[in-house]
Design an enzyme around this catalytic site. Structure first.
Site, PDB file in Angstrom:
ATOM      1  N   GLY A   1     -41.078 -36.365 -62.525  1.00 22.32           N
ATOM      2  CA  GLY A   1     -40.195 -37.393 -61.985  1.00 22.32           C
ATOM      3  C   GLY A   1     -38.742 -36.951 -62.006  1.00 22.32           C
ATOM      4  O   GLY A   1     -38.327 -36.102 -62.793  1.00 22.32           O
ATOM      5  N   SER A   2     -37.967 -37.553 -61.132  1.00 23.53           N
ATOM      6  CA  SER A   2     -36.571 -37.153 -60.977  1.00 23.53           C
ATOM      7  C   SER A   2     -35.709 -37.481 -62.187  1.00 23.53           C
ATOM      8  O   SER A   2     -34.616 -36.918 -62.340  1.00 23.53           O
ATOM      9  CB  SER A   2     -35.989 -37.826 -59.736  1.00 23.53           C
ATOM     10  OG  SER A   2     -36.714 -37.470 -58.593  1.00 23.53           O
TER      11      SER A   2
ATOM     12  N   GLN B   1     -32.495 -32.215 -52.382  1.00 29.76           N
ATOM     13  CA  GLN B   1     -33.654 -32.909 -52.929  1.00 29.76           C
ATOM     14  C   GLN B   1     -34.103 -34.053 -52.020  1.00 29.76           C
ATOM     15  O   GLN B   1     -35.296 -34.309 -51.866  1.00 29.76           O
ATOM     16  CB  GLN B   1     -33.334 -33.442 -54.326  1.00 29.76           C
ATOM     17  CG  GLN B   1     -33.268 -32.365 -55.398  1.00 29.76           C
ATOM     18  CD  GLN B   1     -34.623 -31.711 -55.613  1.00 29.76           C
ATOM     19  OE1 GLN B   1     -35.544 -32.292 -56.167  1.00 29.76           O
ATOM     20  NE2 GLN B   1     -34.756 -30.481 -55.155  1.00 29.76           N
TER      21      GLN B   1
ATOM     22  N   GLU C   1     -38.110 -39.284 -55.829  1.00 32.90           N
ATOM     23  CA  GLU C   1     -39.108 -40.266 -55.395  1.00 32.90           C
ATOM     24  C   GLU C   1     -38.570 -41.288 -54.382  1.00 32.90           C
ATOM     25  O   GLU C   1     -39.265 -41.594 -53.405  1.00 32.90           O
ATOM     26  CB  GLU C   1     -39.699 -41.011 -56.602  1.00 32.90           C
ATOM     27  CG  GLU C   1     -40.483 -40.139 -57.556  1.00 32.90           C
ATOM     28  CD  GLU C   1     -39.613 -39.477 -58.612  1.00 32.90           C
ATOM     29  OE1 GLU C   1     -40.172 -38.870 -59.528  1.00 32.90           O
ATOM     30  OE2 GLU C   1     -38.373 -39.576 -58.514  1.00 32.90           O
TER      31      GLU C   1
END
Length: 353
Positions: A109-110, A230, A297
């Site tokens: 996860g980020s 990203q 996400e």
């Protein structure tokens, strides 16, 4: 609302809608579609990552933390935080390869980037506290703030402890560490909007994403250049899910798409022809580390607008073909799936002499 308004303004949404309508009115088998979608994502808490920061005699800084660098720019962000907190040149900061010797925390996860940034911050602050007596003595004796190299040299002579430790678990520091959230398991919400403009050629069964205009709320981004990349990567990953990546199984349940001949991840030819990324300005996130927001996400959700735009194009095809009723076009919208939804009748094809 700000993300939606800015996305529309940046792409000239109303004019683009009119251009799509004109193109569809003048082309029988090549249709365009446009869609605007907003998205929201709930980010979890970035707690439990451990960090250790050590200073060597030559003034170089070794950062050991719990996040795995896999191309998302995590190490760069950790180096930025260490250099800012220690007030040392960033060129002297080295971020070590991640190891389970320090932490068993998973990278996923980020929030991994920001969670480790918080722990590195705490480790550097621990180190600054240990060096404070030396820094204070130098300031008094020199009559000025000592340079990083001078502090390190004096600390080496004094045989001082030059290692700091940190683990972020919800501590508060105004403008840097947000403390715990009141949103239950979530730390904060991330928002964005995307305008997708597509073209579908019914004769070739080929869909092209002509434009993607994405606007996201990143708070105060830890590194805008990295985060823009990203967002592009997340959108392209979602594009694969929406358009090309289909799992196929045999009658016996075996994987029938275990190679790129059947399973198609997106390639360089699949990304939008025009691909614009923008961040809202002046929107600090009080619930985020360094007032930032995670980047991966949320942006992946932007790809849903591609499917909506394709449905628009397919609807135009069906209207011209006098095909009545609702139609199904879900993900992945492969060439075969779009062909079925478009219901173009080959009997209507004609060839010029």
């Amino acid at each position: 609302a700000r993300c939606v308004d800015e996305a529309k303004a940046r792409c000239g949404f109303d004019a683009l809608v009119a251009a799509v309508d004109t193109a569809n009115a003048t082309n029988k088998y090549v249709k365009e579609g446009i869609a605007l979608s907003a998205f929201k994502y709930s980010m979890g808490k970035a707690h439990g990552y451990k960090a250790m920061v050590s200073v060597r005699a030559d003034g170089s800084v070794l950062v050991q933390q719990s996040g795995c660098e896999i191309g998302q720019g995590l190490n760069v962000k950790q180096a930025q935080v260490a250099a800012q907190t220690l007030k040392c040149p960033i060129g002297q900061v080295h971020v070590d390869l991640v190891s389970s010797k320090l932490s068993m925390q998973a990278t996923g996860g980020s929030t991994t980037s920001e969670g480790n940034a918080a722990s590195v911050r705490l480790a550097c602050e621990d180190l600054v506290r240990k060096l404070q007596p030396i820094t204070r003595h130098l300031t008094e004796s020199l009559g000025r703030q000592p340079a990083w190299a001078e502090v390190v040299e004096a600390a080496v002579d004094a045989k001082a402890d030059m290692t700091g430790y940190g683990c972020y678990s919800g501590q508060f520091e105004k403008g840097v560490l947000p403390g715990d959230s009141k949103l239950g398991p979530s730390q904060y919400l991330a928002f964005g909007a995307c305008v997708s403009h597509v073209r579908y050629d019914a004769l070739l069964a080929e869909a092209t994403v002509l434009r993607a205009e994405i606007v996201t709320d990143q708070g105060y981004s830890l590194n805008p250049s990295i985060d823009a990349g990203q967002v592009q990567g997340a959108f392209t990953m979602g594009l694969g899910y929406v358009l090309t990546e289909e799992f196929l199984f045999s009658e016996k349940g075996a994987n029938a798409s275990n190679g790129t001949w059947e399973y198609k991840p997106p390639s360089s030819q699949d990304i939008p022809v025009v691909f614009n990324i923008s961040f809202l300005k002046d929107v600090p996130n009080a619930a985020g580390i360094y007032s930032s927001k995670a980047v991966g996400e949320p942006a992946m959700l932007a790809s849903a607008s591609i499917l909506a735009a394709l449905r628009h194009a397919v609807g135009a095809l069906r209207k011209d073909g006098n095909v009545q009723g609702a139609f199904d076009l879900s993900v992945p919208a492969t060439p075969e799936a779009i062909c079925v939804a478009a219901a173009v009748n080959p009997a209507t094809f004609s060839f010029a002499e």
